[in-house]
Design an enzyme around this catalytic site. Structure first.
Site, mmCIF file in Angstrom:
data_model
loop_
_atom_site.group_PDB
_atom_site.id
_atom_site.type_symbol
_atom_site.label_atom_id
_atom_site.label_comp_id
_atom_site.label_asym_id
_atom_site.label_seq_id
_atom_site.Cartn_x
_atom_site.Cartn_y
_atom_site.Cartn_z
ATOM 1 N N GLN A 16 0.765 -1.241 0.000
ATOM 2 C CA GLN A 16 0.000 0.000 0.000
ATOM 3 C C GLN A 16 0.801 1.300 0.000
ATOM 4 O OE1 GLN A 16 -3.354 2.409 2.615
ATOM 5 N NE2 GLN A 16 -2.943 0.325 3.218
ATOM 6 N N GLU A 138 1.362 -1.236 8.303
ATOM 7 C CA GLU A 138 0.546 -0.115 8.780
ATOM 8 C C GLU A 138 0.467 0.033 10.306
ATOM 9 O OE1 GLU A 138 -1.377 2.347 7.121
ATOM 10 O OE2 GLU A 138 -1.788 3.008 9.155
ATOM 11 N N ASP A 167 0.634 3.774 6.011
ATOM 12 C CA ASP A 167 0.904 3.434 4.611
ATOM 13 C C ASP A 167 0.601 4.610 3.676
ATOM 14 O OD1 ASP A 167 1.846 0.884 4.901
ATOM 15 O OD2 ASP A 167 -0.112 -0.048 4.794
ATOM 16 N N GLY A 246 -7.942 20.493 19.474
ATOM 17 C CA GLY A 246 -7.508 21.885 19.320
ATOM 18 C C GLY A 246 -7.812 22.793 20.495
ATOM 19 N N GLY A 247 -8.200 22.236 21.634
ATOM 20 C CA GLY A 247 -8.427 23.108 22.783
ATOM 21 C C GLY A 247 -9.882 23.486 22.985
HETATM 22 C C1 LIG Z 1 6.037 -4.548 3.167
HETATM 23 C C2 LIG Z 1 7.086 -5.560 3.517
HETATM 24 C C3 LIG Z 1 7.023 -5.882 5.024
HETATM 25 C C4 LIG Z 1 6.825 -6.825 2.700
HETATM 26 O O1 LIG Z 1 7.838 -7.755 2.870
HETATM 27 P P1 LIG Z 1 7.988 -8.996 1.838
HETATM 28 O O2 LIG Z 1 6.649 -9.435 1.390
HETATM 29 O O3 LIG Z 1 8.835 -10.019 2.481
HETATM 30 O O4 LIG Z 1 8.650 -8.319 0.561
HETATM 31 P P2 LIG Z 1 10.165 -7.792 0.369
HETATM 32 O O5 LIG Z 1 10.124 -6.344 0.193
HETATM 33 O O6 LIG Z 1 11.047 -8.298 1.470
HETATM 34 O O7 LIG Z 1 10.553 -8.500 -0.989
HETATM 35 C C5 LIG Z 1 10.634 -9.907 -1.032
HETATM 36 C C6 LIG Z 1 11.641 -10.368 -2.034
HETATM 37 O O8 LIG Z 1 11.075 -10.251 -3.352
HETATM 38 C C7 LIG Z 1 12.072 -9.800 -4.218
HETATM 39 N N1 LIG Z 1 11.475 -9.197 -5.402
HETATM 40 C C8 LIG Z 1 10.578 -8.194 -5.430
HETATM 41 N N2 LIG Z 1 10.272 -7.890 -6.713
HETATM 42 C C9 LIG Z 1 10.992 -8.705 -7.476
HETATM 43 C C10 LIG Z 1 11.104 -8.878 -8.891
HETATM 44 N N3 LIG Z 1 10.421 -8.133 -9.744
HETATM 45 N N4 LIG Z 1 11.948 -9.837 -9.326
HETATM 46 C C11 LIG Z 1 12.650 -10.611 -8.478
HETATM 47 N N5 LIG Z 1 12.599 -10.486 -7.135
HETATM 48 C C12 LIG Z 1 11.758 -9.540 -6.656
HETATM 49 C C13 LIG Z 1 12.861 -8.850 -3.373
HETATM 50 O O9 LIG Z 1 14.082 -8.555 -3.924
HETATM 51 C C14 LIG Z 1 12.951 -9.619 -2.069
HETATM 52 O O10 LIG Z 1 13.976 -10.561 -2.158
HETATM 53 P P3 LIG Z 1 15.105 -10.765 -1.008
HETATM 54 O O11 LIG Z 1 14.352 -11.054 0.240
HETATM 55 O O12 LIG Z 1 15.896 -11.921 -1.515
HETATM 56 O O13 LIG Z 1 15.893 -9.519 -0.911
HETATM 57 C C15 LIG Z 1 8.510 -5.034 3.204
HETATM 58 O O14 LIG Z 1 8.614 -4.845 1.806
HETATM 59 C C16 LIG Z 1 8.826 -3.719 3.908
HETATM 60 O O15 LIG Z 1 9.150 -3.684 5.105
HETATM 61 N N6 LIG Z 1 8.773 -2.602 3.149
HETATM 62 C C17 LIG Z 1 9.110 -1.295 3.653
HETATM 63 C C18 LIG Z 1 8.028 -0.743 4.540
HETATM 64 C C19 LIG Z 1 6.689 -0.685 3.861
HETATM 65 O O16 LIG Z 1 6.506 -0.107 2.822
HETATM 66 N N7 LIG Z 1 5.704 -1.254 4.559
HETATM 67 C C20 LIG Z 1 4.321 -1.053 4.224
HETATM 68 C C21 LIG Z 1 3.791 -1.913 3.202
HETATM 69 S S1 LIG Z 1 2.146 -1.403 2.888
#
Ligand SMILES: CC(C)(COP(=O)(O)OP(=O)(O)OC[C@H]1O[C@@H](n2cnc3c(N)ncnc32)[C@H](O)[C@@H]1OP(=O)(O)O)[C@@H](O)C(=O)NCCC(=O)NCCS
Length: 424
Positions: A16, A138, A167, A246-247
């Site tokens: 998001q 979030e 988010d 706001g008070g």
């Molecule tokens: C949201 C979140 C918790 C999700 O985590 P997740 O589902 O495990 O996703 P990640 O961002 O860790 O990505 C997973 C993997 O997919 C890979 N990937 C993503 N797109 C890719 C693509 N097009 N091709 C190949 N690999 C891809 C990433 O490189 C990552 O690999 P790695 O773990 O080997 O480095 C995490 O991305 C995060 O903390 N983001 C920052 C904060 C944020 O925006 N949070 C709010 C989300 S609404």
């Protein structure tokens, strides 16, 4: 002409926070190219499914005005294509877990080497420090940013809010950072890195609660109901229920029909300036002059009684009647609108804040349009892309691949299964 026409955005966002940001850039006319993992795509496509086989509302409502390319950024040919995209784009936006982009081989240093004019914008849960490696969603941000500890009722647990301030709130902050960096690039010719931490964005939105934290040193917070009830304050900003921030004393009060309708309520504020009008409207004209009621500080220990009396009046009216009666007197009130009422509010459709969008897999759905109105850059909300819908188009039109080279890339497995062009 649209405000961001000509700006190309490499949208490496998911879930998001990031998609909210790039959707706004798309609404303002940027060409947003969403890079998604082949065959999988943004995880939200398949989360909270309501129409089997179709992209979810979670995805479709956060990814309007974008094109989608499937690309495996960990495969050699995929990296080659990603490098070309970085060369071509003005902005790269990502919200991967900390370190993910580096692990792919695309550190900020490398990205700058490829394109010194690019603006790279990142969302992470926390800024540099002890929590910088954490994955964050979030509600984690709402808790870590000070919102949850200050939301809810004093005698209940901390509460998260339905508004996605962690988010979508961070996406908005990032968007402002991006357009500011684009503006600076006009003069400097250089790109830069824009970073937003979700904790910081929530804290920014909860700024008034940090204000109250510091005011505690000078004594109790007199505008909190707690003060009037004689309950001592602790060391930290307490939860203030529905008190207004706001008070000016304010509460949520029942309206006619509250027994059946969970949203038959109104917000009601008793500003000092309109106190006499409130007294007249609720049939308590004597409070205008009566000692203990006439002056704002005298009322503080009677707020529960005062609001209960006002509520006896609001319970005889619908929330809309309260609005109609109070507004001409400048008494600030607000009906508690349900999502059903909002979804049926033609006034919001007339301004483009609510939109009806057609989608090839799911048919028509409602969405929130662009809430920021520019008089010279009209927003047309278009549907979210299907996974990889524009892969060939982006490879050929944006990156200039053709003939054997295009075949080499499409046949490499790096860009997923090539689909028939746009199913619309
Ligand atoms: C949201 C979140 C918790 C999700 O985590 P997740 O589902 O495990 O996703 P990640 O961002 O860790 O990505 C997973 C993997 O997919 C890979 N990937 C993503 N797109 C890719 C693509 N097009 N091709 C190949 N690999 C891809 C990433 O490189 C990552 O690999 P790695 O773990 O080997 O480095 C995490 O991305 C995060 O903390 N983001 C920052 C904060 C944020 O925006 N949070 C709010 C989300 S609404």
């Amino acid at each position: 002409m649209k405000a961001l026409e000509g700006i190309k955005v490499l949208d490496f966002t998911h879930v998001q926070s990031g998609p909210t940001c790039t959707q706004i850039l798309g609404w303002f006319g940027a060409d947003v190219i969403k890079v998604e993992r082949p065959g999988v795509g943004d995880a939200t496509r398949k989360q909270l499914i309501d129409v089997p086989g179709a992209d979810s509302l979670y995805f479709t409502m956060l990814n309007h005005n974008k094109r989608s390319i499937e690309l495996n950024s960990k495969n050699e040919t995929g990296k080659e294509v990603l490098t070309r995209l970085i060369e071509e784009c003005d902005v790269l936006v990502e919200n991967f877990a900390p370190g993910a982009l580096d692990r792919m081989g695309f550190s900020w240093e490398r990205i700058q080497e490829i394109n010194p004019r690019i603006i790279m914008a990142s969302i992470k849960g926390f800024g540099p420090g002890k929590y910088e490696d954490c994955k964050v969603y979030e509600n984690v941000a709402q808790c870590a940013g000070g919102s949850a500890s200050t939301t809810g009722f004093r005698d209940g647990p901390p509460l998260v809010t339905g508004a996605q301030i962690g988010d979508s709130g961070t996406g908005l902050h990032l968007c402002l950072g991006i357009v500011t960096a684009l503006f600076q690039r006009e003069k400097s010719g250089r790109g830069q890195k824009v970073s937003c931490a979700m904790q910081d964005s929530v804290l920014n939105l909860a700024r008034v609660k940090l204000r109250d934290q510091q005011r505690l040193d000078a004594g109790p917070l007199k505008e909190y109901s707690q003060f009037g009830e004689g309950i001592p304050f602790g060391e930290a900003t307490p939860r203030a229920g529905n008190d207004s921030g706001g008070g000016q004393p304010g509460r949520i009060l029942k309206c006619k029909g509250w027994e059946q309708d969970p949203n038959a309520y109104t917000y009601f504020i008793i500003q000092a300036a309109i106190w006499e009008k409130v007294c007249d409207v609720i049939g308590k004209p004597e409070w205008k002059t009566e000692e203990g009621y006439a002056k704002p500080p005298e009322r503080l220990d009677k707020l529960n009684h005062i609001f209960e009396t006002i509520e006896q009046w609001t319970m005889t009216k619908t929330k809309f009647e309260v609005m109609d009666i109070c507004n001409p007197h400048d008494i600030p009130v607000g009906p508690i609108l349900s999502m059903k009422e909002i979804a049926e509010d033609e006034g919001l459709f007339a301004t483009g804040t609510m939109v009806r969008v057609d989608h090839p897999e799911r048919g028509e759905y409602l969405s929130v349009g662009c809430p920021i109105k520019l008089s010279d850059s009209e927003v047309e909300v278009t549907r979210s892309p299907l996974l990889g819908e524009h892969t060939t188009e982006i490879l050929s039109e944006v990156l200039g691949y053709s003939g054997d080279e295009l075949e080499r890339i499409t046949g490499s497995g790096a860009v997923g299964e090539i689909k028939a062009e746009a199913a619309e």
